[in-house]
Design a protein around this motif. Sequence first.
Motif, PDB file in Angstrom:
ATOM      1  N   LEU A 183      12.849  -7.100   2.847  1.00 20.53           N
ATOM      2  CA  LEU A 183      12.985  -7.938   4.037  1.00 20.53           C
ATOM      3  C   LEU A 183      12.188  -7.400   5.221  1.00 20.53           C
ATOM      4  N   GLY A 184      11.456  -6.311   5.005  1.00 17.03           N
ATOM      5  CA  GLY A 184      10.695  -5.721   6.091  1.00 17.03           C
ATOM      6  C   GLY A 184      11.559  -4.983   7.091  1.00 17.03           C
ATOM      7  N   ARG A 185      12.719  -4.521   6.639  1.00 11.96           N
ATOM      8  CA  ARG A 185      13.651  -3.833   7.537  1.00 11.96           C
ATOM      9  C   ARG A 185      13.759  -2.345   7.219  1.00 11.96           C
ATOM     10  N   ARG A 214      23.258  -6.862  11.449  1.00 12.42           N
ATOM     11  CA  ARG A 214      23.313  -5.725  10.528  1.00 12.42           C
ATOM     12  C   ARG A 214      23.607  -6.245   9.123  1.00 12.42           C
ATOM     13  N   TRP A 265      21.818  -0.053   7.433  1.00 17.36           N
ATOM     14  CA  TRP A 265      22.613  -1.028   6.701  1.00 17.36           C
ATOM     15  C   TRP A 265      23.837  -0.299   6.162  1.00 17.36           C
ATOM     16  N   ARG A 291      17.458 -13.491   3.505  1.00 17.07           N
ATOM     17  CA  ARG A 291      16.563 -14.044   4.533  1.00 17.07           C
ATOM     18  C   ARG A 291      17.078 -15.406   5.018  1.00 17.07           C
ATOM     19  N   ARG A 309      15.738   0.443   9.209  1.00 15.39           N
ATOM     20  CA  ARG A 309      16.859  -0.111   9.959  1.00 15.39           C
ATOM     21  C   ARG A 309      18.154   0.150   9.196  1.00 15.39           C
ATOM     22  N   ASP A 345      17.859 -11.849  14.631  1.00 16.52           N
ATOM     23  CA  ASP A 345      17.286 -10.792  13.803  1.00 16.52           C
ATOM     24  C   ASP A 345      17.986  -9.459  14.005  1.00 16.52           C
ATOM     25  N   ASP A 346      18.921  -9.401  14.962  1.00 16.97           N
ATOM     26  CA  ASP A 346      19.582  -8.123  15.239  1.00 16.97           C
ATOM     27  C   ASP A 346      20.847  -7.937  14.409  1.00 16.97           C
ATOM     28  N   ASN A 400      16.649  -4.271   1.473  1.00 17.05           N
ATOM     29  CA  ASN A 400      16.365  -4.024   2.885  1.00 17.05           C
ATOM     30  C   ASN A 400      14.849  -3.874   3.103  1.00 17.05           C
ATOM     31  N   GLU A 401      14.194  -3.140   2.201  1.00 20.23           N
ATOM     32  CA  GLU A 401      12.747  -2.946   2.310  1.00 20.23           C
ATOM     33  C   GLU A 401      12.002  -4.261   2.069  1.00 20.23           C
ATOM     34  N   LEU A 451      20.072 -14.851   7.293  1.00 15.41           N
ATOM     35  CA  LEU A 451      19.633 -14.411   8.619  1.00 15.41           C
ATOM     36  C   LEU A 451      19.115 -15.601   9.425  1.00 15.41           C
TER      37      LEU A 451
END
Length: 320
Positions: free
Chosen positions: A203-205, A165, A210, A153, A208, A162-163, A200-201, A156
């Motif tokens: 981070l709320g992604r 990868r 990876w 985080r 998406r 936020d886009d 990934n989860e 990022l």
Amino acid sequence: MGNYDALLVLSFGGPEGPDDVMPFLENVVRGRGVPRERLLEVAEHYQGFGGVSPINQQNRDLVEALRPVAGVPVYWGNRNWHPFGEDTVRRMKDDGVRRAAVFATSAFAGYSSCRQYYEDIARISVEGGPELVKMRHFGDHPGFVEAMADHTRQALARLGRDDARLVFTAHSIPVSMARSAGPEGGLYEAQLRRSAELVNEALGRAGRPWDLVWQSRSGPPQVPWLEPDVCDHLRKVDAPAVVLVPIGFVSDHMEVVYDLDTEARQVAEEVGLPMERAATPGTHPAFVRMVRSLMDEPEPVPCALTCCPAPVRPAPARHA
């Protein structure tokens, strides 16, 4: 529960000055027939940092962070450099330690990342010394996931977009070793993919995409290793920006600061790809709490001796 009266942090070790580099590397590859030319090449990586690997100081920092929470004395020993594990265990014996939890600084299955630590424990144990109990793999532990997610985080945020990868990295190993990892094979890669998915989860992604890629290959070119290499991947990735997440490592040691911060960053700059690198768990409070919590779990059942077998090394060339 564990009922331990000490904690041993067991790690890889690293040189702490220019004169240490070659003796250290010779310890690492002893019996493996690695050409001296390859050792000299790797030695240059260390010499570029004054001959000092970051890993020893990071282990000192982890030990100091653990002391207030462990509830027992904390010791530290290495496989390949001072303080050697065997010296530390003799000191533990002199201190009257009877039974110690062993935290190996590697989270996943595999020969080098797990089985070899069992071999280390057998090698460094001494008659009349403490019983040494290796704690379990921890790549899916909430404390590990929280530390990696928090550091990702932050990366990022530094990148400011936020886009990006997420590109998770881990140490490449021979394909044959990866296939034999775990009771049914394939556990090294499966555990890494699960950890990446959990981060990934966190981070709320979720949902998406990876990637999981590999770094630090050191074997002969004719032997298949896990691919793609991180630098090759950065040249081809279809993304506006990337964050490298070294999911396979617990501290920012040489293979992180050289292979990612130096080589991979150079590639990203060459192709015009915005890139940041997440920190490893290090001394993140959640990671430190995780180590303590592992000591409270039921004692892990050791793997079968046939699990994660040692790689078959090619015989060194014989000269007349």
